[in-house]
Design a protein around this motif. Structure first.
Motif, PDB file in Angstrom:
ATOM      1  N   ALA A   3       5.381  12.451   5.513  1.00  0.00           N
ATOM      2  CA  ALA A   3       6.080  11.789   4.417  1.00  0.00           C
ATOM      3  C   ALA A   3       7.253  10.972   4.925  1.00  0.00           C
ATOM      4  O   ALA A   3       7.737  10.090   4.239  1.00  0.00           O
ATOM      5  N   PHE A   4       7.724  11.275   6.142  1.00  0.00           N
ATOM      6  CA  PHE A   4       8.917  10.611   6.643  1.00  0.00           C
ATOM      7  C   PHE A   4       8.741   9.097   6.673  1.00  0.00           C
ATOM      8  O   PHE A   4       7.771   8.590   7.239  1.00  0.00           O
ATOM      9  N   SER A   5       9.657   8.389   6.059  1.00  0.00           N
ATOM     10  CA  SER A   5       9.719   6.925   6.024  1.00  0.00           C
ATOM     11  C   SER A   5       8.664   6.291   5.132  1.00  0.00           C
ATOM     12  O   SER A   5       8.676   5.073   4.958  1.00  0.00           O
ATOM     13  N   LEU A   6       7.772   7.079   4.555  1.00  0.00           N
ATOM     14  CA  LEU A   6       6.744   6.503   3.704  1.00  0.00           C
ATOM     15  C   LEU A   6       6.995   6.854   2.246  1.00  0.00           C
ATOM     16  O   LEU A   6       7.312   7.988   1.909  1.00  0.00           O
ATOM     17  N   GLU A   7       6.827   5.850   1.386  1.00  0.00           N
ATOM     18  CA  GLU A   7       6.949   6.076  -0.043  1.00  0.00           C
ATOM     19  C   GLU A   7       5.651   6.680  -0.583  1.00  0.00           C
ATOM     20  O   GLU A   7       4.597   6.577   0.056  1.00  0.00           O
ATOM     21  N   PRO A   8       5.705   7.309  -1.755  1.00  0.00           N
ATOM     22  CA  PRO A   8       4.481   7.898  -2.330  1.00  0.00           C
ATOM     23  C   PRO A   8       3.330   6.908  -2.443  1.00  0.00           C
ATOM     24  O   PRO A   8       2.168   7.263  -2.199  1.00  0.00           O
ATOM     25  N   ARG A   9       3.614   5.662  -2.809  1.00  0.00           N
ATOM     26  CA  ARG A   9       2.543   4.667  -2.941  1.00  0.00           C
ATOM     27  C   ARG A   9       1.896   4.388  -1.588  1.00  0.00           C
ATOM     28  O   ARG A   9       0.678   4.144  -1.502  1.00  0.00           O
ATOM     29  N   GLN A  10       2.712   4.417  -0.521  1.00  0.00           N
ATOM     30  CA  GLN A  10       2.160   4.185   0.813  1.00  0.00           C
ATOM     31  C   GLN A  10       1.295   5.359   1.246  1.00  0.00           C
ATOM     32  O   GLN A  10       0.226   5.167   1.838  1.00  0.00           O
ATOM     33  N   GLN A  11       1.749   6.563   0.963  1.00  0.00           N
ATOM     34  CA  GLN A  11       0.947   7.742   1.299  1.00  0.00           C
ATOM     35  C   GLN A  11      -0.380   7.730   0.544  1.00  0.00           C
ATOM     36  O   GLN A  11      -1.432   8.053   1.113  1.00  0.00           O
ATOM     37  N   ALA A  12      -0.334   7.356  -0.731  1.00  0.00           N
ATOM     38  CA  ALA A  12      -1.562   7.311  -1.532  1.00  0.00           C
ATOM     39  C   ALA A  12      -2.510   6.240  -1.001  1.00  0.00           C
ATOM     40  O   ALA A  12      -3.738   6.439  -0.968  1.00  0.00           O
ATOM     41  N   TRP A  13      -1.950   5.100  -0.606  1.00  0.00           N
ATOM     42  CA  TRP A  13      -2.771   4.020  -0.058  1.00  0.00           C
ATOM     43  C   TRP A  13      -3.438   4.462   1.231  1.00  0.00           C
ATOM     44  O   TRP A  13      -4.628   4.198   1.464  1.00  0.00           O
ATOM     45  N   CYS A  14      -2.706   5.158   2.101  1.00  0.00           N
ATOM     46  CA  CYS A  14      -3.279   5.649   3.351  1.00  0.00           C
ATOM     47  C   CYS A  14      -4.427   6.615   3.086  1.00  0.00           C
ATOM     48  O   CYS A  14      -5.476   6.565   3.747  1.00  0.00           O
ATOM     49  N   ALA A  15      -4.239   7.492   2.120  1.00  0.00           N
ATOM     50  CA  ALA A  15      -5.301   8.432   1.767  1.00  0.00           C
ATOM     51  C   ALA A  15      -6.531   7.698   1.245  1.00  0.00           C
ATOM     52  O   ALA A  15      -7.679   8.043   1.586  1.00  0.00           O
ATOM     53  N   GLU A  16      -6.295   6.673   0.437  1.00  0.00           N
ATOM     54  CA  GLU A  16      -7.413   5.875  -0.075  1.00  0.00           C
ATOM     55  C   GLU A  16      -8.147   5.172   1.060  1.00  0.00           C
ATOM     56  O   GLU A  16      -9.388   5.126   1.087  1.00  0.00           O
TER      57      GLU A  16
END
Length: 386
Positions: A3-16
């Protein structure tokens, strides 16, 4: 994904993206022919809107995209990255006509791009390239200034199957890096031929021969004699994302090793019960996370226009690619012979992980860049002339 340095939208995009890589892209890639451009895979990347994002994303998003795709489908990651590398100079420095002609086709996967910088005697030392652009007033036509390209390029990804090449040639003999011009050269230009090289690579790598290939001012990317800036600007953007590619492979190897050592019976327990094994896995995780954070930091510095971008980009590529080599190699060792069987994830990663330590500047070149930038940033001691 941390999660460090990443916003929730970025984490969700990576998962997608990881899901898309595994479920949509890997099945297409498995049908491709090794050593050839996979146009079906490019078309799928285009349909998913990922190629278009090459021209709308910042450096950090590019890294997240490459890391996530590499985790599930290295072939898709490489196909996307090569499109970006070959077409970024057109996006950043092209004329409106050049951009209109090529960028939409790159974005939908119907045109294959390539970045033609390296030569047999000028790989790591890009300023020493010898491909000549000899003045030819007759070649200019209505465009005015014209040249003829004569010489060779080598180790060019996507050659000889690309539809156009970003080509770097010497327009001012004896001027070093200040006498190089970047040209957009369509593959069907008279005098341009290519041949495939038999390389340890899932994508084509080839050599290009230029026999008086005509180019004009309309083909220049940026300014004449200022093409080295085009090359270095492109590499400063893409070097951290090469590190991201490496991090994606390291993460996949780490996860495979965690699963294997947790279930593998050995010496009256599980393999993970052995302290020497557990410590190796911990070291793999430590190095992978450190490399990931350096990649993110370098990409963020690029996006923010912070000082020291060339140094940070070199550090990120160096650390991440060397780390991935270590992690994958350790993963193979902990898996044993099964990891070397054709078709095993680690057998695939073991072949894939070696090349990033060489291309876009070998590890030794990255160390040279880092040292040069450090000394340039260090003021001379008081009382000494600079």
């Amino acid at each position: 994904m941390p999660a460090f340095s990443l916003e929730p939208r970025q984490q969700a995009w990576c998962a997608e993206l990881r899901t898309l890589a595994a479920e949509r892209l890997r099945p297409v890639a498995e049908k491709g022919e090794p050593g050839r451009v996979d146009r079906a895979l490019l078309a799928e990347l285009g349909r998913l809107g990922l190629l278009e994002r090459l021209f709308t994303s910042g450096a950090l998003d590019l890294c997240l995209m490459r890391e996530s795709l590499a985790h599930g489908c290295t072939e898709a990651e490489t196909a996307l990255a090569l499109q970006g590398l070959g077409a970024h100079p057109v996006h950043a420095h092209g004329t409106p006509a050049q951009r209109a002609r090529w960028l939409p086709a790159v974005a939908d996967g119907s045109a294959v791009a390539a970045f033609a910088l390296s030569e047999r005697a000028a790989g790591s030392d890009a300023a020493a390239l010898t491909l000549r652009a000899d003045p030819d007033p007759g070649a200019g036509g209505g465009a005015g200034r014209g040249w003829r390209l004569t010489g060779e390029k080598c180790w060019i990804s996507n050659a000889p199957e690309a539809d156009f090449y970003t080509v770097f040639a010497r327009t001012a003999p004896g001027a070093g890096s200040r006498g190089i011009t970047a040209f957009l050269v369509p593959a069907d230009r008279p005098g341009l031929t290519g041949s495939a090289l038999d390389m340890l690579s899932p994508h084509p790598i080839g050599a290009l021969a230029f026999d008086g290939v005509p180019v004009t001012a309309d083909d220049v990317l940026g300014e004449a004699d200022r093409g080295f800036r085009v090359a270095m600007g492109t590499l400063n953007l893409f070097r951290p994302s090469v590190g991201a590619f490496a991090v994606g492979m390291a993460q996949a190897a780490l996860e495979a090793t965690l699963a294997h050592t947790a279930r593998r019976d050995a010496f009256g327990g599980k393999l993970s019960d052995l302290q020497t094994v557990a410590h190796q896995v911990a070291e793999m995780a430590l190095r992978t996370e450190a490399a990931r954070l350096m990649v993110y930091a370098a990409a963020t510095a690029y996006d923010d226009g912070a000082p020291g971008v060339p140094r940070r980009a070199a550090m990120a590529k160096l650390l991440a690619t060397e780390t991935a080599q270590y992690v994958v190699d350790t993963a193979v060792q902990l898996h044993g012979a099964r990891a070397l069987r054709r078709g095993h994830l680690l057998e695939h990663l073991y072949r894939e992980v070696r090349a990033p330590r060489i291309y876009e500047g070998a590890s030794e070149v990255q160390r040279g860049i880092i040292a040069k930038e450090l000394y340039a940033e260090t003021p001379p001691p008081a009382g000494e002339a600079p």
